[in-house]
Design a protein around this motif. Structure first.
Motif, PDB file in Angstrom:
ATOM      1  N   ARG A  82       0.845  -1.201   0.000  1.00  0.00           N
ATOM      2  CA  ARG A  82       0.000   0.000   0.000  1.00  0.00           C
ATOM      3  C   ARG A  82       0.872   1.240   0.000  1.00  0.00           C
ATOM      4  O   ARG A  82       1.753   1.387   0.833  1.00  0.00           O
ATOM      5  CB  ARG A  82      -0.909   0.002   1.217  1.00  0.00           C
ATOM      6  CG  ARG A  82      -1.996  -1.047   1.118  1.00  0.00           C
ATOM      7  CD  ARG A  82      -3.072  -0.869   2.158  1.00  0.00           C
ATOM      8  NE  ARG A  82      -3.772   0.396   1.934  1.00  0.00           N
ATOM      9  CZ  ARG A  82      -4.215   1.178   2.912  1.00  0.00           C
ATOM     10  NH1 ARG A  82      -4.024   0.849   4.161  1.00  0.00           N
ATOM     11  NH2 ARG A  82      -4.853   2.299   2.642  1.00  0.00           N
ATOM     12  N   ASP A 114      -2.859   5.300  -3.287  1.00  0.00           N
ATOM     13  CA  ASP A 114      -3.925   6.213  -2.887  1.00  0.00           C
ATOM     14  C   ASP A 114      -3.396   7.630  -3.060  1.00  0.00           C
ATOM     15  O   ASP A 114      -2.393   7.998  -2.435  1.00  0.00           O
ATOM     16  CB  ASP A 114      -4.325   5.980  -1.434  1.00  0.00           C
ATOM     17  CG  ASP A 114      -5.060   4.662  -1.234  1.00  0.00           C
ATOM     18  OD1 ASP A 114      -5.601   4.120  -2.222  1.00  0.00           O
ATOM     19  OD2 ASP A 114      -5.074   4.173  -0.091  1.00  0.00           O
ATOM     20  N   GLU A 152      -0.970  -0.393  -6.290  1.00  0.00           N
ATOM     21  CA  GLU A 152      -1.985   0.332  -5.523  1.00  0.00           C
ATOM     22  C   GLU A 152      -1.414   1.618  -4.948  1.00  0.00           C
ATOM     23  O   GLU A 152      -0.504   1.590  -4.117  1.00  0.00           O
ATOM     24  CB  GLU A 152      -2.502  -0.556  -4.394  1.00  0.00           C
ATOM     25  CG  GLU A 152      -3.598   0.080  -3.587  1.00  0.00           C
ATOM     26  CD  GLU A 152      -4.053  -0.792  -2.430  1.00  0.00           C
ATOM     27  OE1 GLU A 152      -4.728  -0.268  -1.543  1.00  0.00           O
ATOM     28  OE2 GLU A 152      -3.725  -1.989  -2.415  1.00  0.00           O
ATOM     29  N   ALA A 174       0.242   4.775 -10.872  1.00  0.00           N
ATOM     30  CA  ALA A 174      -0.815   3.997 -10.218  1.00  0.00           C
ATOM     31  C   ALA A 174      -1.214   2.770 -11.034  1.00  0.00           C
ATOM     32  O   ALA A 174      -1.771   1.825 -10.481  1.00  0.00           O
ATOM     33  CB  ALA A 174      -2.030   4.879  -9.947  1.00  0.00           C
ATOM     34  N   TYR A 230       0.258   3.019   5.727  1.00  0.00           N
ATOM     35  CA  TYR A 230       0.799   2.650   4.421  1.00  0.00           C
ATOM     36  C   TYR A 230       2.207   2.069   4.558  1.00  0.00           C
ATOM     37  O   TYR A 230       2.927   2.363   5.502  1.00  0.00           O
ATOM     38  CB  TYR A 230       0.825   3.876   3.502  1.00  0.00           C
ATOM     39  CG  TYR A 230      -0.559   4.338   3.127  1.00  0.00           C
ATOM     40  CD1 TYR A 230      -1.187   3.830   1.997  1.00  0.00           C
ATOM     41  CD2 TYR A 230      -1.242   5.259   3.910  1.00  0.00           C
ATOM     42  CE1 TYR A 230      -2.471   4.238   1.653  1.00  0.00           C
ATOM     43  CE2 TYR A 230      -2.522   5.674   3.574  1.00  0.00           C
ATOM     44  CZ  TYR A 230      -3.127   5.163   2.447  1.00  0.00           C
ATOM     45  OH  TYR A 230      -4.394   5.562   2.115  1.00  0.00           O
TER      46      TYR A 230
END
Length: 149
Positions: free
Chosen positions: A2, A29, A27, A23, A44
């Motif tokens: 992550r 964010d 993954e 991205a 993360y």
């Protein structure tokens, strides 16, 4: 793995284009540093900070987010787009990472279309950038980070 990236991308969306390309490799964010929100980066595995370069520095919103939310010991990386050059734009972020015991995994930078200030009068700098070659290099940069973690 992550990954979160706190970023600022306005004017032509150059930085966002690069992050969206990254991205596609894993993954990520994307966290807009200008939106007031509580950010929990400790959740993360890796954290990135990204911005266009403004007068030799990352945007103040990204620097503020890093100072406020970067947890101790978290691996970090930096991404920037620029019309003129990258220069020492990551210096403050690297110093902060060092103070917090964060390993710096690398920096990706590429040209980005720039019509800020006087550049608008001449039609801007770095027209058509970031281009596919830049985006390919961004994806490769992120793949390399993923293999090292």
């Amino acid at each position: 793995m992550r990954t979160a990236v706190c970023y600022y991308s306005r004017h032509h969306g150059n930085t966002r284009k690069v992050l969206e390309a990254m991205a596609r490799e894993g993954e990520i964010d994307l966290i807009d540093a200008t939106v007031r929100q509580t950010v929990r980066l400790e959740d993360y595995d890796c954290v990135g900070f990204a911005s266009g370069v403004y007068f030799g520095k990352f945007h103040t919103s990204v620097l503020h987010a890093a100072r406020q939310y970067l947890p101790h010991g978290k691996p970090v990386f930096f991404v920037c787009t620029y019309g003129g050059g990258m220069g020492q734009s990551t210096r403050e972020l690297k110093e902060l990472a060092g103070e917090r015991g964060c390993a710096v995994l690398g920096t990706f930078g590429c040209k980005g279309y720039d019509t800020f200030g006087p550049f608008k009068l001449v039609g801007g700098l770095a027209k058509g950038r970031p281009d596919e070659g830049d985006l390919d290099r961004a994806r490769s940069f992120f793949r390399d980070i993923l293999t090292r973690l």
